[in-house]
Design a protein around this motif. Structure first.
Motif: not given
Length: 615
Positions: A129-138, A156-159, A166-169, A187-198
């Protein structure tokens, strides 16, 4: 045969095929129903097995057949909740160690492996399942992992959800999150997003079910790290959003941010910060990182450069950014809100050189140059410095080639320039830095006491005149010990003398409460402690250096290029790239720039993605 004689070394023999052959033989016995002593039943299908094989393969069967359970006495075991096909696959796996995992059976197989306690098979399904992870299904995979209690899949899915936000949102799954789940992500510091997108994500989440979610806006807005949002977006878009305006708490929060960002009064800043201190002190998300950019200047002493470079710390390499639209001699360079500004200068790629008011901007996100609102007055050989959400332009030379004392301030919120109090005394080539509500201007050339000799020269490659500055102070003595200080809130200047201030064409850089003044026709570097009001001597440069540039990046001071005075008392151009560590008071070489350059900009710019490419 006699056994007497030398001792024989013991031979340890291991038959590497024994285990696989044993399984192969046992599987053959199972298929021929020889010595089988239990039937596993599902969907009216009976699968003969050996109890000892099942007990050896799984804690589940060990407990069933080796404890005082009723199944111990039964010859048929009905396994509910597992289809015959899945059960058959698992029994084949037990006897052969082989199994085919596909998307149509992975979930029931994983569930059965969990129930029957086949841990390695369970993790094999997780790996599939990890090999088939994507932003659409994570996000769906995270829910599944929680149901299955599968830590490896959840991690892995949360990572992926964090890295590809950007895609998950944009996925429908995000709108199905509960409020605690969404707040956990934001609230997570590891979230990869610009604050405008948040912000846009939380608005979309509320609009998905407005009747039950509108009241959550006051809690969600606190998860947006407002200090890292460009003020134009914050105060013209977010502040006017109907959701924000519907909440008194949100409007008060935005107003507190406004006071904090734009007030130059210390008390107002302190009071506003107390209103939402946890949100204000939250660190930048991992998406944001600082890079060192070198732009403009005089390249290889041939012509004014249009080049812009960014330093990749990870690979220790320089990469090219988009080139400046025009060649500018002695423009000024400053960074604000993740944007690089190139301001004014003398145009050298036209038939007749002109002093410019133009402001060029470069965002690393788009790697494209644009123009902003022009300055009020044309100038070159001036200084620029950013503070809060303002850019200050100080002095320089106007169209008449005379030093000016005028000061302008750019308001990035309203995209407007305004005149400020003039300097007490116009100087050229000072070291300038801003901190603690003040702009400090160290040294430079006093136009009255130590005039600048301006010589017209011709750039043969461009067939235009340029102006070369040769300070008489370099020929005779160092400049006057001027220290001019501008109080930003009061719009007032003061001037003082200090014997430690003796520099021309030296950059200044700020870290914490110290301003570092690097070189300036000297090897000396000093740090001015603004709180203690005292100068501290630092480790010297290797050569007498001037017309270089400096900036702090990740608590290290980097200097680039410039000119230096050789051992033969000649002025040479430099491609130097050095780093100073304030903790150890030591300099180390970082290699060289791709070319020699001086009178350029060296800036720390915050970016959110490495989208630039050689142009």
């Amino acid at each position: 045969m006699s056994m007497e004689g030398p001792a024989v070394t013991v031979f340890h023999y291991k038959d590497r095929e024994q285990s696989s052959n044993l399984l192969l033989q046992l599987n053959g016995l199972r298929q021929e129903k020889i010595l089988t002593d239990v039937l596993l039943c599902s969907d009216n299908t009976e699968i003969p097995c050996h109890r000892n094989v099942l007990v050896s393969s799984s804690p589940y069967f060990r407990a069933m057949f080796c404890s005082n359970f009723i199944e111990r006495q039964q010859s048929k075991i009905d396994l509910k909740g597992i289809t015959s096909a899945i059960l058959g696959n698992i029994i084949d796996y037990v006897y052969t160690g082989l199994i085919m995992i596909s998307m149509d059976i992975v979930l029931p197989l994983m569930q059965a492996a969990s129930m029957l306690q086949y841990g390695r098979l369970f993790e094999a399904c997780s790996s599939y399942l990890q090999k088939h992870l994507s932003p659409e299904n994570c996000l769906s995979m995270i829910r599944l992992s929680e149901i299955m209690n599968c830590d490896s899949l959840r991690d892995k899915a949360k990572e992926m959800a964090m890295k590809s936000f950007s895609d998950v949102s944009a996925s429908e799954d995000l709108c199905e999150l509960s409020l605690p789940e969404l707040m956990g992500y934001l609230d997570d510091d590891s979230l990869c997003a610009e604050e405008e997108q948040v912000f846009e994500t939380l608005v979309a989440w509320i609009h998905h079910d407005p009747l039950s979610r509108n009241g959550a806006i006051s809690d969600l807005i606190k998860k947006v790290r407002l200090r890292y949002i460009h003020p134009t977006y914050l105060f013209q878009f977010i502040a006017n959003d109907p959701l924000i305006q519907s909440s008194t708490l949100c409007t008060e929060l935005i107003e507190s941010v406004r006071r904090l960002m734009f007030s130059v009064d210390t008390k107002c800043i302190r009071d506003a910060a107390e209103d939402f201190k946890p949100s204000w002190v939250a660190p930048r998300r991992c998406t944001y990182h600082d890079v060192l950019v070198v732009v403009g200047g005089r390249k290889n002493n041939e012509r004014t450069s249009r080049e812009a470079l960014v330093f990749d710390e990870k690979n220790q390499k320089w990469q090219w950014l988009a080139k400046l639209p025009v060649r500018l001699y002695k423009a000024s360079y400053v960074a604000l809100h993740s944007v690089l500004y190139v301001i004014g200068g003398l145009t050298t790629n036209t038939k007749h050189s002109q002093v410019s008011t133009t402001v060029y901007t470069l965002s690393l996100k788009t790697n494209q140059w644009r123009t902003a609102e022009p300055m009020l007055k044309p100038r070159f050989a001036h200084q620029s410095v950013s503070y809060l959400h303002f850019i200050f332009i100080l002095g320089g030379l106007g169209p008449d080639r005379r030093a000016t004392d005028s000061v302008e301030r750019y308001n990035s919120m309203f995209n407007q320039w305004e005149s400020m109090a003039p300097m007490p005394e116009p100087v050229l080539h000072p070291a300038v830095a801003a901190t603690n509500q003040r702009i400090y201007m160290f040294g430079g050339e006093d136009n009255q006491q130590c005039p600048v000799r301006i010589i017209q020269a011709r750039d043969e490659s461009l067939q235009v005149k340029i102006y070369v500055f040769i300070p008489l102070s370099f020929i005779h003595s160092l400049n006057p010990s001027h220290l001019q200080v501008y109080h930003i809130a009061r719009n007032m200047w003061c001037k003082m003398e200090n014997r430690m201030v003796k520099n021309i064409s030296a950059p200044a850089a700020v870290m914490e409460d110290k301003i570092y003044i690097i070189g300036g026709y000297t090897r000396r570097m000093i740090a001015y402690d603004t709180k203690a009001n005292r100068f501290i001597k630092c480790a010297n440069l290797k050569e007498r250096r001037m017309h270089h540039s400096a900036t702090f990046l990740n608590n290290k001071l980097y200097i680039t290029g410039g000119r230096y005075i050789s051992s033969h008392d000649t002025v040479e151009d430099s491609d130097i790239f050095e780093c100073y560590d304030p903790n150890t008071d030591t300099w180390t070489s970082q290699g060289t720039l791709p070319y020699k350059v001086f009178d350029h900009g060296s800036l720390t710019v915050t970016c959110v993605s490495q989208t630039w490419a050689k142009s």
